[in-house]
Design a protein around this motif. Structure first.
Motif, PDB file in Angstrom:
ATOM      1  N   CYS A 149     -25.822  26.518  -5.305  1.00  0.00           N
ATOM      2  CA  CYS A 149     -25.163  25.305  -4.995  1.00  0.00           C
ATOM      3  C   CYS A 149     -25.366  24.509  -5.953  1.00  0.00           C
ATOM      4  O   CYS A 149     -24.058  23.829  -6.371  1.00  0.00           O
ATOM      5  CB  CYS A 149     -26.487  24.616  -4.150  1.00  0.00           C
ATOM      6  N   ILE A 150     -26.310  24.840  -7.177  1.00  0.00           N
ATOM      7  CA  ILE A 150     -26.144  23.958  -8.466  1.00  0.00           C
ATOM      8  C   ILE A 150     -24.898  24.520  -9.301  1.00  0.00           C
ATOM      9  O   ILE A 150     -24.145  23.589  -9.815  1.00  0.00           O
ATOM     10  CB  ILE A 150     -27.388  23.958  -9.293  1.00  0.00           C
ATOM     11  N   ARG A 151     -24.694  25.702  -9.259  1.00  0.00           N
ATOM     12  CA  ARG A 151     -23.675  26.099 -10.026  1.00  0.00           C
ATOM     13  C   ARG A 151     -22.158  25.972  -9.511  1.00  0.00           C
ATOM     14  O   ARG A 151     -21.236  25.736 -10.243  1.00  0.00           O
ATOM     15  CB  ARG A 151     -23.649  28.054 -10.125  1.00  0.00           C
ATOM     16  N   THR A 152     -22.152  26.013  -8.143  1.00  0.00           N
ATOM     17  CA  THR A 152     -20.984  25.589  -7.634  1.00  0.00           C
ATOM     18  C   THR A 152     -20.604  24.184  -7.721  1.00  0.00           C
ATOM     19  O   THR A 152     -19.454  23.619  -8.015  1.00  0.00           O
ATOM     20  CB  THR A 152     -20.929  25.911  -5.942  1.00  0.00           C
ATOM     21  N   VAL A 153     -21.401  23.259  -7.606  1.00  0.00           N
ATOM     22  CA  VAL A 153     -21.429  21.913  -7.782  1.00  0.00           C
ATOM     23  C   VAL A 153     -20.919  21.489  -9.158  1.00  0.00           C
ATOM     24  O   VAL A 153     -20.037  20.735  -9.311  1.00  0.00           O
ATOM     25  CB  VAL A 153     -22.510  20.967  -7.169  1.00  0.00           C
ATOM     26  N   LEU A 154     -21.574  21.875  -9.967  1.00  0.00           N
ATOM     27  CA  LEU A 154     -21.208  21.852 -11.421  1.00  0.00           C
ATOM     28  C   LEU A 154     -19.908  22.204 -11.641  1.00  0.00           C
ATOM     29  O   LEU A 154     -19.145  21.520 -12.401  1.00  0.00           O
ATOM     30  CB  LEU A 154     -22.292  22.391 -12.424  1.00  0.00           C
ATOM     31  N   ARG A 155     -19.489  23.508 -11.265  1.00  0.00           N
ATOM     32  CA  ARG A 155     -18.183  23.839 -11.685  1.00  0.00           C
ATOM     33  C   ARG A 155     -17.267  23.013 -10.814  1.00  0.00           C
ATOM     34  O   ARG A 155     -16.026  22.602 -11.460  1.00  0.00           O
ATOM     35  CB  ARG A 155     -18.111  25.304 -10.928  1.00  0.00           C
ATOM     36  N   ASP A 156     -17.245  22.993  -9.433  1.00  0.00           N
ATOM     37  CA  ASP A 156     -16.043  22.192  -9.004  1.00  0.00           C
ATOM     38  C   ASP A 156     -16.322  20.523  -8.838  1.00  0.00           C
ATOM     39  O   ASP A 156     -15.204  20.050  -8.473  1.00  0.00           O
ATOM     40  CB  ASP A 156     -16.468  22.328  -7.205  1.00  0.00           C
ATOM     41  N   GLU A 157     -17.536  20.011  -8.924  1.00  0.00           N
ATOM     42  CA  GLU A 157     -17.560  18.682  -9.027  1.00  0.00           C
ATOM     43  C   GLU A 157     -18.032  18.073  -9.954  1.00  0.00           C
ATOM     44  O   GLU A 157     -17.723  16.760 -10.291  1.00  0.00           O
ATOM     45  CB  GLU A 157     -18.203  18.113  -7.620  1.00  0.00           C
ATOM     46  N   GLY A 158     -18.735  18.779 -10.991  1.00  0.00           N
ATOM     47  CA  GLY A 158     -19.275  17.842 -12.136  1.00  0.00           C
ATOM     48  C   GLY A 158     -20.837  17.533 -11.955  1.00  0.00           C
ATOM     49  O   GLY A 158     -21.018  17.291 -10.842  1.00  0.00           O
TER      50      GLY A 158
END
Length: 330
Positions: A180-189
């Motif tokens: 979740c952390i990696r995906t949110v950082l990648r997609d939403e910042g």
């Protein structure tokens, strides 16, 4: 030796012998100088007691929190709002069954421990400083201390709370905390983790003010009726009353916080801005004013026992450290 910072009504007798007398030509140190102890405990002990209390509280009540998230997150316009029973059936119907009620628990543990350590240590520090100025048992001092504590702790907890809420949703696209952390950082910042921070503070400031003022008042009232004001039963009862009242008052802002944190996930509506006013207007237009109270039942079911568990665990931990410190002095 650093200045003693215990309140006068609980000042330990040994402190007078340990602390050198301040010479008359030197002014006393300011109240907000860094303290070594307060009420006989060192501040690392308050932090540890608060951390234990926070993890125990949230772990015990986590399934109820999951139901609240399901009810508050919102759904596409073609789906009706979930009742408490429907939220329970929806949560356990998918993969994992009843264990799905605990999705996001690791994220909660990672956030709640440090956040509650900050929360209680700031509260004790501020309460001691403010009661020195405003007098003991002053509701304004207790409320202000609670507000300062929540502003500090929310900065620590909000990122992990966002992760927790996204993991709690049925059919969540995330496999775990790290994903979740990696995906949110990648997609939403990184800003996505703090999109609800302002709302959380606006919600928790009145929540904490009501909570702490009610808790301290209820504890004094119950203490007059009970043989021991510091008994765990008094702390638990006062905490439950404070948690229930504060939860009911702040439910609309909690709905806003949840919808901001879960926007764009599992069909939840995405908002054009993080403005509290914009989200309020969107919810009212879509669901009516009743939409602002969505999830109030599980929220109160969560906060009343959770506050009782938290306060009794916290006070029990404080008592342990008081006995520990007393044993070391002998």
């Amino acid at each position: 030796m650093a200045a003693d910072y215990r309140t006068r009504d609980r000042l330990l007798p040994a402190a007078a012998a340990e602390e050198p007398t301040t010479p008359p030509d030197h002014p006393p140190k300011p109240v907000l100088s860094a303290p070594a102890t307060h009420d006989g405990l060192r501040f690392w002990q308050y932090m540890l007691a608060g951390s234990v209390a926070g993890v125990v509280e949230h772990t015990a009540m986590f399934p109820v929190d999951t139901l609240k998230t399901h009810m508050q997150a919102g759904a596409p316009p073609c789906r009706p709002a979930l009742s408490l029973g429907a939220a329970l059936r929806n949560a356990v119907a998918g993969e994992g069954g009843a264990l799905a009620l605990y999705r996001g628990l690791p994220a909660m543990a990672l956030g709640a421990g440090p956040a509650h350590a900050v929360y209680f240590s700031v509260y004790e520090f501020a309460k001691s400083a403010l009661t020195e100025r405003l007098g003991p048992n002053n509701p304004a001092a207790h409320a202000a201390s609670g507000v300062l504590a929540t502003v500090a702790s929310d900065a620590v907890f909000t990122p992990m709370d966002t992760v927790k809420q996204r993991l709690q949703l049925t059919s969540s696209p995330y496999t775990g905390v790290g994903h979740c952390i990696r995906t949110v950082l990648r997609d939403e910042g990184a800003s996505a983790f703090f999109v609800s921070y302002r709302t959380t503070v606006v919600m928790n400031a009145p929540y904490t003010a009501v909570h702490f003022a009610t808790y301290e008042a209820a504890k004094r009232m119950l203490g007059d009726l009970a043989a021991d004001e510091e008994s765990l039963a008094v702390h638990a009862t006062a905490g439950a009353a404070a948690g229930a009242l504060a939860a009911a008052v702040t439910t609309p802002l909690d709905v806003v916080k949840t919808q901001l944190q879960c926007q764009g996930v599992c069909g939840c509506e995405r908002f054009s801005s993080g403005s509290i006013g914009d989200v309020f207007r969107t919810i009212i237009k879509r669901d009516g004013y009743s939409g602002l109270m969505r999830g109030w039942k599980p929220r109160m079911l969560f906060h009343a026992p959770a506050a009782a568990i938290c306060w009794s665990t916290y006070e029990a931990s404080k008592s342990f450290f008081e006995r520990f410190n007393e044993g070391r002095r002998k």
